[in-house]
Design a protein around this motif. Structure first.
Motif, short mmCIF file in Angstrom:
data_model
loop_
_atom_site.label_atom_id
_atom_site.label_comp_id
_atom_site.label_asym_id
_atom_site.label_seq_id
_atom_site.Cartn_x
_atom_site.Cartn_y
_atom_site.Cartn_z
N GLY A 121 0.84 -1.20 0.00
CA GLY A 121 0.00 0.00 0.00
C GLY A 121 0.87 1.24 0.00
O GLY A 121 2.07 1.18 0.29
N PRO A 122 0.28 2.41 -0.32
CA PRO A 122 1.06 3.64 -0.39
C PRO A 122 1.58 4.08 0.98
O PRO A 122 1.04 3.68 2.01
CB PRO A 122 0.06 4.67 -0.93
N ALA A 123 2.62 4.91 0.97
CA ALA A 123 3.10 5.52 2.21
C ALA A 123 1.97 6.36 2.80
O ALA A 123 1.25 7.05 2.09
CB ALA A 123 4.31 6.40 1.91
N LEU A 124 1.80 6.27 4.10
CA LEU A 124 0.82 7.12 4.79
C LEU A 124 1.54 8.28 5.48
O LEU A 124 0.93 9.32 5.75
CB LEU A 124 0.01 6.30 5.80
N ALA A 125 2.83 8.12 5.76
CA ALA A 125 3.63 9.23 6.30
C ALA A 125 3.75 10.28 5.20
O ALA A 125 4.12 9.96 4.07
CB ALA A 125 5.00 8.72 6.70
N GLY A 126 3.40 11.52 5.52
CA GLY A 126 3.52 12.61 4.55
C GLY A 126 2.57 12.50 3.38
O GLY A 126 2.75 13.18 2.37
N ASN A 127 1.55 11.65 3.49
CA ASN A 127 0.62 11.43 2.38
C ASN A 127 -0.38 12.60 2.31
O ASN A 127 -1.07 12.89 3.29
CB ASN A 127 -0.12 10.11 2.62
N PRO A 128 -0.48 13.28 1.15
CA PRO A 128 -1.37 14.45 1.06
C PRO A 128 -2.85 14.09 1.25
O PRO A 128 -3.62 14.95 1.68
CB PRO A 128 -1.11 15.00 -0.36
N HIS A 129 -3.26 12.85 0.95
CA HIS A 129 -4.67 12.48 1.16
C HIS A 129 -4.97 12.29 2.64
O HIS A 129 -6.13 12.29 3.05
CB HIS A 129 -5.01 11.17 0.42
N VAL A 130 -3.91 12.08 3.43
CA VAL A 130 -4.09 11.93 4.87
C VAL A 130 -4.00 13.29 5.56
O VAL A 130 -4.78 13.59 6.46
CB VAL A 130 -3.00 10.97 5.44
N ASN A 131 -3.05 14.11 5.08
CA ASN A 131 -2.77 15.38 5.75
C ASN A 131 -3.68 16.51 5.29
O ASN A 131 -3.23 17.57 4.87
CB ASN A 131 -1.30 15.76 5.54
N ILE A 132 -4.99 16.27 5.33
CA ILE A 132 -5.94 17.36 5.12
C ILE A 132 -6.91 17.33 6.29
O ILE A 132 -7.18 16.26 6.84
CB ILE A 132 -6.70 17.24 3.77
N ASN A 133 -7.41 18.53 6.65
CA ASN A 133 -8.22 18.62 7.86
C ASN A 133 -9.45 17.72 7.80
O ASN A 133 -9.80 17.08 8.77
CB ASN A 133 -8.64 20.07 8.13
N ASN A 134 -10.13 17.69 6.64
CA ASN A 134 -11.34 16.87 6.53
C ASN A 134 -10.93 15.40 6.33
O ASN A 134 -10.33 15.06 5.31
CB ASN A 134 -12.17 17.36 5.34
N PRO A 135 -11.29 14.53 7.29
CA PRO A 135 -10.85 13.14 7.18
C PRO A 135 -11.75 12.27 6.30
O PRO A 135 -11.54 11.05 6.19
CB PRO A 135 -10.93 12.65 8.64
N GLY A 136 -12.76 12.87 5.66
CA GLY A 136 -13.80 12.10 4.98
C GLY A 136 -13.28 11.11 3.94
O GLY A 136 -13.65 9.93 3.95
N ASN A 137 -12.38 11.58 3.04
CA ASN A 137 -11.92 10.69 1.97
C ASN A 137 -11.10 9.54 2.53
O ASN A 137 -11.23 8.39 2.10
CB ASN A 137 -11.06 11.46 0.97
N MET A 138 -10.25 9.85 3.50
CA MET A 138 -9.41 8.83 4.09
C MET A 138 -10.28 7.77 4.80
O MET A 138 -10.06 6.57 4.65
CB MET A 138 -8.48 9.53 5.08
N LEU A 139 -11.30 8.25 5.52
CA LEU A 139 -12.17 7.30 6.22
C LEU A 139 -12.95 6.45 5.22
O LEU A 139 -13.15 5.25 5.43
CB LEU A 139 -13.14 8.05 7.15
N ALA A 140 -13.38 7.07 4.12
CA ALA A 140 -14.13 6.32 3.11
C ALA A 140 -13.26 5.19 2.55
O ALA A 140 -13.74 4.07 2.35
CB ALA A 140 -14.60 7.24 2.00
#
Ligand code: HEC
Ligand code: HEC
Ligand code: HEC
Length: 341
Positions: A273-292
């Motif tokens: 799986g992709p790196a989650l450290a420094g991942n731009p999809h993770v580092n946004i205030n709204n967690p919606g996409n990551m949770l989805a």
């Protein structure tokens, strides 16, 4: 005479009803679960549809453990999960096999294991529902055995503790009539300082959520409350499920290590799986996409719906969002339940 007639008529009606019920039972799909279908949905993502495994996932085809006459080992693996290392046919694997205790019934586990033990050239004996039921009961994983395996290293065999680790024998938190404070410590862990019977301690009690099932925590807690002269009421699985902070970074860390690190790397550096450290999809205030993504899955990313509780998903997401240099706000249980399934 009249009574005898009535009796015969009554018996005939009962026999016909039983025959009808049997017939409908068979027609209406009361058949046993389909092991192959269960495998395709739940297991093939890691062990591959042909049972060959790959990466951190051991093969089930041609695997001597899977073909063993005694099924106790494979039943325990599927019920409780398993964390490496394991050697299969000379190759070492070290991933995380999830626990299916809460997801699959005894009949489903029996069916999928019977399938695995007879597919792809395997020839192990079938597994029965009764065998899984016996392995699942809390008596099979006794509190005493769990204590000896997991807790005695610190709290000592007789619960007497040491200079560094508090005693559990004669400990007022352990023997309190309300067990919730004690359960919360076992579930979430605890860092000192702590005073027990006038003596001070200052060390780290590990988190057991994500490592032991709720049933196991209930067993070991019940044991600790009734051993060595302690004499307090048993602890139920429901009390364990209700205990503890709903969102906890330390719980998230243990869930990540158990369920996610195999693909995303122990330090979020990536892998399958992709790196989650420094991942731009993770580092946004709204967690919606990551949770989805976590809840629904995407391509090789498994869906965790039904595998992890909402509070566990919130905990692991919060852990990811605050680790390895990531620094975005925590996720609440409500954020998780707001994601349409
Ligand atoms: C998320 C990936 C994943 C999924 C899904 C998964 N497994 Fe596993 N499985 C593993 C890993 C990793 C191991 C090895 C664990 C270890 O190294 O201790 C394993 C080990 C096993 C073993 C033990 C093999 C041995 O040699 O003792 C069996 C049996 C097994 N899995 C069956 C299943 C079944 C049945 C399912 C579906 C209900 C399933 N697995 C779903 C990853 C997975
Ligand atoms: C690595 C060592 C270690 C292991 C293993 C360990 N504990 Fe602990 N435990 C501690 C420490 C240290 C504390 C006190 C933490 C503090 O100072 O706040 C503690 C505290 C506790 C407490 C709270 C006591 C109180 O007075 O509040 C309970 C209950 C407990 N442990 C039960 C268990 C059980 C059950 C297990 C096994 C599942 C276990 N522990 C495994 C180190 C450990
Ligand atoms: C079997 C391997 C595997 C496991 C186990 C796994 N993931 Fe993933 N994950 C992936 C892959 C592959 C992707 C990329 C999916 C895609 O978009 O194709 C991904 C994507 C993600 C993303 C989105 C990243 C982005 O850039 O959009 C998050 C967040 C994530 N995973 C979190 C987790 C969490 C949390 C766990 C554990 C509960 C977990 N993953 C377990 C393989 C895995």
């Amino acid at each position: 005479m009249k009574n005898a007639h009535r009796l015969v008529l009554f018996a005939a009606v009962v026999v016909i009803m039983i025959m009808l019920a049997n017939f409908y039972g068979r027609v209406m799909g009361a058949q046993s679960p389909d092991g192959r279908a269960i495998f395709v949905v739940n297991c093939a993502v890691c062990h591959q549809p042909n049972g060959q495994g790959g990466g951190p996932y051991p093969p089930l085809a041609g695997n001597p453990d899977v073909n063993a006459v005694d099924s106790a080992n494979v039943i325990a693996t599927v019920l409780n999960g398993r964390t490496g290392p394991i050697t299969v046919n000379g190759t070492q694997y070290g991933g995380n096999m999830p626990s299916w205790r809460g997801q699959l019934s005894n009949a489903q586990i029996a069916a999928v294991l019977t399938y695995v033990r007879t597919a792809w050239g395997n020839s192990g004996p079938a597994v029965s529902e009764d065998q899984v039921a016996a392995a699942r009961s809390p008596e099979a994983l006794s509190g005493a055995a769990l204590f000896a395996a997991k807790c005695a290293v610190c709290h000592q065999a007789l619960g007497q503790g040491s200079d560094a680790f508090p005693p559990l024998a004669g400990n007022p938190v352990v023997t309190a009539s309300d067990p919730s404070a004690m359960i919360a410590v076992i579930v979430n862990g605890r860092s000192g300082p702590l005073t027990v019977n006038g003596k001070a301690f200052n060390a780290q009690m590990p988190t057991w959520k994500g490592t032991l099932t709720n049933a196991d925590i209930a067993s070991v807690a019940t044991y600790v409350r009734s051993a060595w002269g302690n004499n307090a009421s048993p602890v139920t699985e429901q009390q364990v499920a209700a205990a503890g902070a709903p969102v906890s970074v330390s719980v998230g860390a243990s869930i990540f290590a158990k369920n996610c690190a195999a693909c995303h790397g122990a330090n979020g550096q990536g892998g399958i799986g992709p790196a989650l450290a420094g991942n731009p999809h993770v580092n946004i205030n709204n967690p919606g996409n990551m949770l989805a993504t976590i809840i629904r899955g995407r391509n090789l990313m498994p869906s965790w719906r039904g595998q992890l509780a909402a509070s566990d998903i919130a905990s692991v997401a919060t852990f990811i969002r605050s680790s390895w240099g990531n620094n975005v706000p925590a996720v609440s249980v409500e954020d998780v339940t707001a994601i349409k399934q």
